[in-house]
Design an enzyme around this catalytic site. Structure first.
Site, PDB file in Angstrom:
ATOM      1  N   ALA A   1     -12.980  26.049  40.546  1.00  0.00           N
ATOM      2  CA  ALA A   1     -11.677  26.312  39.933  1.00  0.00           C
ATOM      3  C   ALA A   1     -10.707  26.895  40.956  1.00  0.00           C
ATOM      4  O   ALA A   1     -10.746  28.088  41.258  1.00  0.00           O
ATOM      5  CB  ALA A   1     -11.852  27.265  38.750  1.00  0.00           C
TER       6      ALA A   1
ATOM      7  N   GLU B   1      -4.083  26.142  39.658  1.00  0.00           N
ATOM      8  CA  GLU B   1      -3.485  27.003  38.621  1.00  0.00           C
ATOM      9  C   GLU B   1      -2.203  26.336  38.120  1.00  0.00           C
ATOM     10  O   GLU B   1      -1.690  25.416  38.761  1.00  0.00           O
ATOM     11  CB  GLU B   1      -3.151  28.379  39.223  1.00  0.00           C
ATOM     12  N   PRO B   2      -1.664  26.808  36.996  1.00  0.00           N
ATOM     13  CA  PRO B   2      -0.435  26.188  36.488  1.00  0.00           C
ATOM     14  C   PRO B   2       0.697  26.212  37.515  1.00  0.00           C
ATOM     15  O   PRO B   2       1.535  25.306  37.534  1.00  0.00           O
ATOM     16  CB  PRO B   2      -0.077  27.058  35.274  1.00  0.00           C
TER      17      PRO B   2
ATOM     18  N   GLY C   1      -0.925  23.259  42.926  1.00  0.00           N
ATOM     19  CA  GLY C   1      -2.059  22.348  43.045  1.00  0.00           C
ATOM     20  C   GLY C   1      -2.400  22.175  44.511  1.00  0.00           C
ATOM     21  O   GLY C   1      -3.382  22.713  45.014  1.00  0.00           O
TER      22      GLY C   1
ATOM     23  N   THR D   1     -12.933  20.336  36.793  1.00  0.00           N
ATOM     24  CA  THR D   1     -13.919  19.298  36.496  1.00  0.00           C
ATOM     25  C   THR D   1     -15.239  19.952  36.111  1.00  0.00           C
ATOM     26  O   THR D   1     -15.713  20.852  36.818  1.00  0.00           O
ATOM     27  CB  THR D   1     -14.105  18.392  37.736  1.00  0.00           C
TER      28      THR D   1
ATOM     29  N   ASP E   1     -14.718  21.038  53.924  1.00  0.00           N
ATOM     30  CA  ASP E   1     -15.358  20.234  54.966  1.00  0.00           C
ATOM     31  C   ASP E   1     -16.611  19.552  54.420  1.00  0.00           C
ATOM     32  O   ASP E   1     -17.025  18.502  54.904  1.00  0.00           O
ATOM     33  CB  ASP E   1     -15.731  21.105  56.177  1.00  0.00           C
TER      34      ASP E   1
ATOM     35  N   GLU F   1      -9.377  17.499  45.293  1.00  0.00           N
ATOM     36  CA  GLU F   1      -9.875  17.961  46.606  1.00  0.00           C
ATOM     37  C   GLU F   1      -8.862  17.652  47.715  1.00  0.00           C
ATOM     38  O   GLU F   1      -9.242  17.443  48.858  1.00  0.00           O
ATOM     39  CB  GLU F   1     -11.235  17.335  46.941  1.00  0.00           C
TER      40      GLU F   1
ATOM     41  N   THR G   1      -4.758  15.771  47.904  1.00  0.00           N
ATOM     42  CA  THR G   1      -4.211  14.425  47.696  1.00  0.00           C
ATOM     43  C   THR G   1      -4.156  13.639  49.016  1.00  0.00           C
ATOM     44  O   THR G   1      -4.349  14.195  50.108  1.00  0.00           O
ATOM     45  CB  THR G   1      -2.764  14.499  47.159  1.00  0.00           C
TER      46      THR G   1
HETATM   47  C1  LIG Z   1      -8.917  14.767  36.612  1.00  0.00           C
HETATM   48  C2  LIG Z   1      -8.635  15.918  37.526  1.00  0.00           C
HETATM   49  C3  LIG Z   1      -9.673  16.733  37.910  1.00  0.00           C
HETATM   50  C4  LIG Z   1      -9.427  17.842  38.718  1.00  0.00           C
HETATM   51  N1  LIG Z   1     -10.474  18.671  39.055  1.00  0.00           N
HETATM   52  C5  LIG Z   1     -10.204  19.818  39.711  1.00  0.00           C
HETATM   53  C6  LIG Z   1     -11.227  20.779  39.942  1.00  0.00           C
HETATM   54  O1  LIG Z   1     -12.410  20.583  39.628  1.00  0.00           O
HETATM   55  N2  LIG Z   1     -10.884  21.959  40.510  1.00  0.00           N
HETATM   56  C7  LIG Z   1      -9.613  22.235  40.880  1.00  0.00           C
HETATM   57  O2  LIG Z   1      -9.371  23.326  41.375  1.00  0.00           O
HETATM   58  N3  LIG Z   1      -8.610  21.334  40.721  1.00  0.00           N
HETATM   59  C8  LIG Z   1      -8.882  20.132  40.139  1.00  0.00           C
HETATM   60  N4  LIG Z   1      -7.880  19.224  39.928  1.00  0.00           N
HETATM   61  C9  LIG Z   1      -6.527  19.511  40.403  1.00  0.00           C
HETATM   62  C10 LIG Z   1      -6.197  18.735  41.670  1.00  0.00           C
HETATM   63  O3  LIG Z   1      -6.911  19.257  42.755  1.00  0.00           O
HETATM   64  C11 LIG Z   1      -4.676  18.785  41.862  1.00  0.00           C
HETATM   65  O4  LIG Z   1      -4.111  17.953  40.876  1.00  0.00           O
HETATM   66  C12 LIG Z   1      -4.258  18.333  43.238  1.00  0.00           C
HETATM   67  O5  LIG Z   1      -4.629  19.290  44.177  1.00  0.00           O
HETATM   68  C13 LIG Z   1      -2.743  18.087  43.331  1.00  0.00           C
HETATM   69  O6  LIG Z   1      -2.052  19.172  42.861  1.00  0.00           O
HETATM   70  P1  LIG Z   1      -0.865  18.996  41.796  1.00  0.00           P
HETATM   71  O7  LIG Z   1      -1.405  18.151  40.709  1.00  0.00           O
HETATM   72  O8  LIG Z   1      -0.337  20.337  41.432  1.00  0.00           O
HETATM   73  O9  LIG Z   1       0.233  18.195  42.556  1.00  0.00           O
HETATM   74  P2  LIG Z   1       1.353  18.752  43.556  1.00  0.00           P
HETATM   75  O10 LIG Z   1       0.742  19.662  44.556  1.00  0.00           O
HETATM   76  O11 LIG Z   1       2.474  19.262  42.750  1.00  0.00           O
HETATM   77  O12 LIG Z   1       1.768  17.421  44.289  1.00  0.00           O
HETATM   78  C14 LIG Z   1       2.555  16.399  43.662  1.00  0.00           C
HETATM   79  C15 LIG Z   1       2.778  15.293  44.676  1.00  0.00           C
HETATM   80  O13 LIG Z   1       3.457  15.810  45.841  1.00  0.00           O
HETATM   81  C16 LIG Z   1       2.696  15.552  47.012  1.00  0.00           C
HETATM   82  N5  LIG Z   1       2.815  16.674  47.950  1.00  0.00           N
HETATM   83  C17 LIG Z   1       2.574  17.984  47.702  1.00  0.00           C
HETATM   84  N6  LIG Z   1       2.778  18.721  48.813  1.00  0.00           N
HETATM   85  C18 LIG Z   1       3.151  17.849  49.792  1.00  0.00           C
HETATM   86  C19 LIG Z   1       3.502  17.994  51.170  1.00  0.00           C
HETATM   87  N7  LIG Z   1       3.496  19.178  51.779  1.00  0.00           N
HETATM   88  N8  LIG Z   1       3.840  16.869  51.857  1.00  0.00           N
HETATM   89  C20 LIG Z   1       3.843  15.653  51.254  1.00  0.00           C
HETATM   90  N9  LIG Z   1       3.530  15.463  49.952  1.00  0.00           N
HETATM   91  C21 LIG Z   1       3.176  16.550  49.237  1.00  0.00           C
HETATM   92  C22 LIG Z   1       1.259  15.395  46.522  1.00  0.00           C
HETATM   93  O14 LIG Z   1       0.482  14.639  47.428  1.00  0.00           O
HETATM   94  C23 LIG Z   1       1.456  14.700  45.191  1.00  0.00           C
HETATM   95  O15 LIG Z   1       1.599  13.325  45.392  1.00  0.00           O
HETATM   96  C24 LIG Z   1      -8.111  18.100  39.166  1.00  0.00           C
HETATM   97  C25 LIG Z   1      -7.054  17.238  38.805  1.00  0.00           C
HETATM   98  C26 LIG Z   1      -7.303  16.170  37.998  1.00  0.00           C
HETATM   99  C27 LIG Z   1      -6.156  15.267  37.613  1.00  0.00           C
END
Ligand SMILES: Cc1cc2nc3c(=O)[nH]c(=O)nc-3n(C[C@H](O)[C@H](O)[C@H](O)COP(=O)(O)OP(=O)(O)OC[C@H]3O[C@@H](n4cnc5c(N)ncnc54)[C@H](O)[C@@H]3O)c2cc1C
Length: 404
Positions: free
Chosen positions: A135, A138-139, A142, A169, A255, A381, A383
């Site tokens: 985990a 957070e809201p 990401g 997850t 890693d 993990e 994007t």
């Molecule tokens: C089904 C599912 C399972 C998940 N499981 C887990 C889990 O087990 N544990 C956990 O902690 N989280 C989990 N997540 C959360 C996931 O890790 C986040 O959704 C992810 O890290 C992206 O964060 P965000 O959704 O807030 O998008 P944002 O960070 O808001 O990003 C939105 C978009 O902007 C892009 N972006 C952001 N910053 C930059 C930058 N500096 N330069 C260029 N582009 C950028 C991103 O690539 C993305 O396309 C899960 C999410 C989903 C949908």
């Protein structure tokens, strides 16, 4: 000449994982795609089989990786394949079966990798056999994992955690949750630590389960930590706040986990390639590797392009996992492998839908499901864009402050 065949020991584990995928996962794949939030009871059989296989020395199924308690740390010269490589080749097989079910396999959570990566030997002894989800999100953030706002305050022999974690997850089903929290907001990222929170810890609750595009067999939970109390020694790694090191400790987790997520993408992409190949062959499309591209039919040329993309992703993941097993710094290679595999799997699975026509888009086959399932592997993990950012920083020698 380089021999790229899997060594015998790894092959045996991968074969067993493939059997689990083919005989248990595939037959119920569509059922749990259509029944989001239903508990896949077949997982109990799977867990028992996996337990048996682990006892026999094979790690099968999910995302465990890393090392077990008592397992010696590989030396620099050992040139060894260890837990990371075994977990990678196995997760490729189970995700060939089903990504959502793989993410739900008991005792193989992403949090287990975190534990394996940073736990002390004593903690490995205590937490080596738990089912741990992870985990971080957070809201309020990401991608920017340095923005953790969940707090951990020491009160006698216990940490008291407060905050909200979303999109976890296996957050409802796992027995433990590895929670990222800050021990001192004023010290920035160096104060972010990971804590093992047992499911029955007072103050921990599941707020809701999410409805999603794909991996519907996997439960994705929002968790509340309201004065949640855990033992002091459930903090993973060192409690010291070393501002010079930043949050290298917790980041080390990635890693290990990023090559595994790459493996998940490689598995589902291979499933799509195999299905596509049989559809094309049945339609009379000849895939001739020796013929020049200009002489091939368009679908055959496209198929070969997809396959070579897949192979590049596979080799990058093998390299990243091998480096992790041999204690070579692999942050660059881990991000490269995840970026390539996440992107390729989305491309391959969607192209398979396209090339298979109406059959690809219908629910008669699993192609459309794999296209939905694979997208998450390019998101969680870290994007696609974040992996590219990390690769660029490492290649150009720039810090996170210099290249945002
Ligand atoms: C089904 C599912 C399972 C998940 N499981 C887990 C889990 O087990 N544990 C956990 O902690 N989280 C989990 N997540 C959360 C996931 O890790 C986040 O959704 C992810 O890290 C992206 O964060 P965000 O959704 O807030 O998008 P944002 O960070 O808001 O990003 C939105 C978009 O902007 C892009 N972006 C952001 N910053 C930059 C930058 N500096 N330069 C260029 N582009 C950028 C991103 O690539 C993305 O396309 C899960 C999410 C989903 C949908």
């Amino acid at each position: 000449m380089i021999n790229l065949e899997l060594p015998r020991k790894l092959r045996a584990g991968a074969n067993q994982a493939h059997q689990v995928a083919a005989e248990i996962m595939r037959p119920v794949s569509r059922k749990y795609d259509l029944a989001e939030h239903a508990y896949p009871v077949e997982l109990d059989t799977m867990a028992a089989m996996i337990e048996g296989m682990s006892d026999a020395g094979n790690e099968v199924g999910g995302a465990k990786g890393g090392r077990e308690s008592g397992e010696p740390k590989p030396s620099k010269t050992a040139n060894a394949n260890g837990g990371n490589m075994a977990a990678l080749v196995n997760v490729i097989e189970t995700c060939w079966g089903d990504v959502g079910l793989t993410l739900s396999v008991p005792y193989q959570g992403l949090g287990n990798s975190a534990i394996a990566a940073v736990a002390t030997d004593e903690q490995l002894e205590r937490f080596g056999k738990v089912w741990a989800s992870m985990a971080i999100t957070e809201p309020s953030f990401g991608s920017d994992s340095a923005a953790v706002s969940t707090t951990a305050v020491l009160d006698g022999d216990e940490w008291v955690l407060n905050g909200e974690k979303i999109y976890v997850t296996a957050g409802e089903r796992s027995t433990h949750i590895v929670v990222w929290a800050t021990v001192d907001k004023s010290k920035g990222r160096a104060a972010i630590k990971s804590f093992v929170v047992p499911r029955d810890a007072p103050g921990l609750s599941v707020a809701r389960l999410e409805h999603k595009l794909g991996i519907k067999a996997s439960d994705t939970a929002a968790l509340l930590l309201d004065n949640c109390r855990i033992p002091k020694d459930n903090l993973l790694g060192s409690p010291d706040v070393d501002t010079d090191k930043g949050f290298a400790g917790v980041m080390q987790t990635f890693d290990n986990t990023r090559p595994l997520v790459a493996g998940m993408a490689i598995g589902v992409a291979r499933a799509a390639l195999e299905e596509l190949r049989s559809i094309l062959t049945e339609a009379g499309v000849e895939i001739d590797y020796d013929a020049p591209t200009y002489s091939l039919s368009a679908p055959a040329a496209e198929y070969i392009r997809l396959e070579s993309d897949w192979e590049a992703a596979y080799l990058l993941a093998l390299r990243a996992a091998w480096m992790a097993d041999n204690k070579e710094p692999n942050s660059l290679q881990a991000s490269m492998s995840k970026a390539k595999a996440g992107r390729s799997a989305s491309d391959i699975t969607l192209k398979a839908v396209e090339l298979a026509g109406t059959l690809g888009y219908s629910q008669h086959l699993l192609l459309e499901k794999w296209a939905r399932d694979s997208k998450i592997l390019d998101i969680f993990e870290g994007t696609q864009q974040i992996q590219q950012l990390i690769v660029a920083r490492r290649v150009l020698g720039l810090s996170s402050a210099q290249l945002k």
